[in-house]
Design an enzyme around this catalytic site. Structure first.
Site, PDB file in Angstrom:
ATOM      1  N   ALA A   1     -38.892  -2.816  76.704  1.00  0.00           N
ATOM      2  CA  ALA A   1     -39.383  -3.498  75.269  1.00  0.00           C
ATOM      3  C   ALA A   1     -39.135  -5.157  75.497  1.00  0.00           C
ATOM      4  CB  ALA A   1     -38.758  -2.977  73.985  1.00  0.00           C
TER       5      ALA A   1
ATOM      6  N   LEU B   1     -36.162  -6.114  75.697  1.00  0.00           N
ATOM      7  CA  LEU B   1     -35.087  -6.683  75.132  1.00  0.00           C
ATOM      8  C   LEU B   1     -33.758  -6.428  75.894  1.00  0.00           C
ATOM      9  CD1 LEU B   1     -35.605  -5.163  71.800  1.00  0.00           C
ATOM     10  CD2 LEU B   1     -36.037  -7.456  72.371  1.00  0.00           C
TER      11      LEU B   1
ATOM     12  N   ASP C   1     -30.823 -12.890  80.879  1.00  0.00           N
ATOM     13  CA  ASP C   1     -30.397 -11.676  80.303  1.00  0.00           C
ATOM     14  C   ASP C   1     -29.030 -11.385  80.416  1.00  0.00           C
ATOM     15  OD1 ASP C   1     -33.011 -11.868  80.020  1.00  0.00           O
ATOM     16  OD2 ASP C   1     -33.516  -9.953  81.239  1.00  0.00           O
TER      17      ASP C   1
ATOM     18  N   TYR D   1     -46.913 -12.658  86.053  1.00  0.00           N
ATOM     19  CA  TYR D   1     -45.699 -13.246  86.011  1.00  0.00           C
ATOM     20  C   TYR D   1     -45.752 -14.066  87.245  1.00  0.00           C
ATOM     21  CZ  TYR D   1     -40.583 -13.906  86.490  1.00  0.00           C
ATOM     22  OH  TYR D   1     -39.300 -14.667  86.460  1.00  0.00           O
TER      23      TYR D   1
HETATM   24  P1  ADP Z   1     -35.982  -3.935  79.858  1.00  0.00           P
HETATM   25  O1  ADP Z   1     -36.897  -5.040  79.291  1.00  0.00           O
HETATM   26  O2  ADP Z   1     -35.582  -2.870  78.799  1.00  0.00           O
HETATM   27  O3  ADP Z   1     -34.504  -4.590  80.494  1.00  0.00           O
HETATM   28  P2  ADP Z   1     -36.173  -2.807  82.479  1.00  0.00           P
HETATM   29  O4  ADP Z   1     -37.392  -2.262  83.256  1.00  0.00           O
HETATM   30  O5  ADP Z   1     -35.715  -4.377  83.057  1.00  0.00           O
HETATM   31  O6  ADP Z   1     -36.684  -3.339  80.970  1.00  0.00           O
HETATM   32  O7  ADP Z   1     -35.018  -2.025  82.377  1.00  0.00           O
HETATM   33  C1  ADP Z   1     -35.263  -0.779  82.064  1.00  0.00           C
HETATM   34  C2  ADP Z   1     -34.478   0.326  82.937  1.00  0.00           C
HETATM   35  O8  ADP Z   1     -33.024   0.291  82.739  1.00  0.00           O
HETATM   36  C3  ADP Z   1     -35.017   1.663  82.571  1.00  0.00           C
HETATM   37  O9  ADP Z   1     -35.941   2.210  83.116  1.00  0.00           O
HETATM   38  C4  ADP Z   1     -33.692   2.546  83.052  1.00  0.00           C
HETATM   39  O10 ADP Z   1     -34.003   2.548  84.534  1.00  0.00           O
HETATM   40  C5  ADP Z   1     -32.709   1.553  82.754  1.00  0.00           C
HETATM   41  N1  ADP Z   1     -31.995   1.880  81.558  1.00  0.00           N
HETATM   42  C6  ADP Z   1     -31.931   1.182  80.414  1.00  0.00           C
HETATM   43  N2  ADP Z   1     -31.293   1.681  79.393  1.00  0.00           N
HETATM   44  C7  ADP Z   1     -30.806   2.836  80.068  1.00  0.00           C
HETATM   45  C8  ADP Z   1     -30.189   3.880  79.463  1.00  0.00           C
HETATM   46  N3  ADP Z   1     -29.535   3.883  78.199  1.00  0.00           N
HETATM   47  N4  ADP Z   1     -29.712   5.049  80.244  1.00  0.00           N
HETATM   48  C9  ADP Z   1     -30.143   4.993  81.462  1.00  0.00           C
HETATM   49  N5  ADP Z   1     -30.734   4.080  82.302  1.00  0.00           N
HETATM   50  C10 ADP Z   1     -31.092   2.866  81.124  1.00  0.00           C
HETATM   51 MG    MG Z   2     -34.650  -5.924  82.131  1.00  0.00          MG
END
Ligand code: ADP
Ligand code: MG
Length: 382
Positions: free
Chosen positions: A122, A124, A171, A223
């Site tokens: 999202a 975040l 981040d 981007y």
């Molecule tokens: P974001 O904007 O949420 O940071 P990203 O694509 O950078 O989106 O990162 C999301 C990725 O981080 C997910 O696809 C997963 O691989 C990993 N991730 C985030 N939270 C979790 C979680 N609670 N458990 C396992 N993997 C997670």
């Molecule tokens: Mg990310």
């Protein structure tokens, strides 16, 4: 069940024992300063109450076992098998061991149980939350004594060099360095930070996050083209980065650019940098209405000059403003994701309802809405 208990239980299921500790690292939201980071500019995120929790204990056999409570999956590897990859969620964690060892830190294997309520994908920063919580745990467990900004950099190296996602430092710096009741002003060139008071509650204000649930599949390509535009504009203007162009000289310099698109991209970055500085000053002067104006101006600049908004986020911003928000803007890379609206506490619910209604009436999915206050950065739970 709270997430600290969830990881405690999952750790016990994994190992039959209690962990050595539990750590927490938050997601973040960028209050203002969008697409300024790669222009050596300014950003001002704050930490969310939503966070990743990690129960951890050391192992002396070099094995790494990780259970993700959210995904219901367990992953196992060992220190000598670590190679940069993007094969799944576990790369964000395995990569932390790799980054620390590449930097010369003597870390061994571990058992880990992870749970997070940062919404995934999202904007975040669920990824930084899980990287930073593990850096924090390993730093403490092995007594590494790595300074906070260096910890954030190691988490970023994990994401850039191991997972292979080209992101800036915002981040991880936010997740590691933020403090409760403050936004974090970050100069992306000098890496100097300032804790800026953002005591919303004391002013009867809150920030409503509206997750439009819109995810743009071309966001990565857009981007890259924005970055390329900025690099080209900086080259043509003879500066190291667009950070080096001031608002005062903007109108004089823009005619030097060969086309309207580069001029608009440049105007967004230059004025956005100034808006971050002005927002910082507004917060120090306790002037939240001014902060609201700057947020709305930031959105207009992203919409008209940087061209990274889309109809759902524009609708959320317009509806929030029409229903009493002091300011509202899209946050994150663009083409969807989340909007944040600054609003009096007694207007928040009406705004959330109005946005939900506007989305339903235009045939969109009901957005997720939640109120956030600036939370603490990463650390060990007592
Ligand atoms: P974001 O904007 O949420 O940071 P990203 O694509 O950078 O989106 O990162 C999301 C990725 O981080 C997910 O696809 C997963 O691989 C990993 N991730 C985030 N939270 C979790 C979680 N609670 N458990 C396992 N993997 C997670
Ligand atoms: Mg990310």
């Amino acid at each position: 069940m709270t997430l600290d208990l969830a990881v405690l239980e999952a750790y016990h299921d994994l190992t039959g024992a209690a962990p050595e500790g539990i750590w927490r690292a938050p997601g973040r939201i960028n209050l203002i300063g969008e697409h300024t980071d790669y222009n050596d500019g300014f950003v001002m995120p704050f930490a969310l109450p939503q966070a990743a929790y990690l129960a951890a204990g050391r192992r002396d056999d070099g094995v790494i076992r990780i259970v993700s409570v959210d995904l219901g999956e367990t992953f196992e590897t060992s220190l000598h098998e670590l190679r940069p990859n993007h094969d799944g969620w576990h790369a964000y964690l395995a990569g932390v061991f790799w980054a620390l060892r590449e930097a010369g830190h003597d870390v061994g294997g571990a058992d880990l149980a992870l749970a997070s309520d940062v919404p995934i994908g999202a904007g975040l920063s669920s990824s930084a939350a899980i990287e930073c919580v593990l850096v924090e745990a390993l730093n403490d467990l092995h007594g590494l004594g790595i300074a906070p900004m260096a910890r954030a950099k190691l988490a970023r190296i994990t994401e850039n060099a191991y997972v292979g996602a080209p992101t800036g430092l915002m981040d991880q710096a936010a997740s590691t360095l933020c403090t409760e009741g403050h936004a974090l002003f970050l100069d992306c060139r000098s890496l100097q930070v300032q804790q800026v008071p953002l005591d919303l509650a004391a002013h009867g204000q809150a920030i409503l996050v509206i997750d439009t649930l819109t995810r743009h599949s071309h966001a990565g390509g857009e981007y890259a083209t924005r970055r390329a535009d900025c690099e080209q504009a900086a080259r043509l203007l003879g500066v190291a980065a667009l950070r080096d162009v001031s608002v005062d000289e903007l109108n004089r310099r823009l005619p030097e650019l060969p086309d309207e698109r580069l001029a608009r991209r440049t105007r967004h970055v230059v004025t956005e940098n100034q808006r971050v500085l002005s927002a910082c000053a507004a917060l120090r002067a306790d002037d939240l209405p001014r902060l609201g104006q700057l947020m709305t101006a930031s959105h207009a600049s992203m919409r008209d000059d940087y061209e990274i908004t889309e109809p759902s986020v524009d609708l959320a911003v317009e509806t929030a403003l029409a229903n009493g928000a002091l300011g509202a803007r899209m946050t994150g890379g663009g083409f969807g994701g989340c909007v944040l609206a600054l609003a009096p506490l007694d207007r928040v619910e009406a705004i959330a309802t109005a946005v939900t209604t506007a989305f339903s009436e235009s045939g969109r999915n009901v957005p997720a809405t939640f109120v956030v206050l600036p939370a603490a950065g990463a650390g060990r739970l007592a």
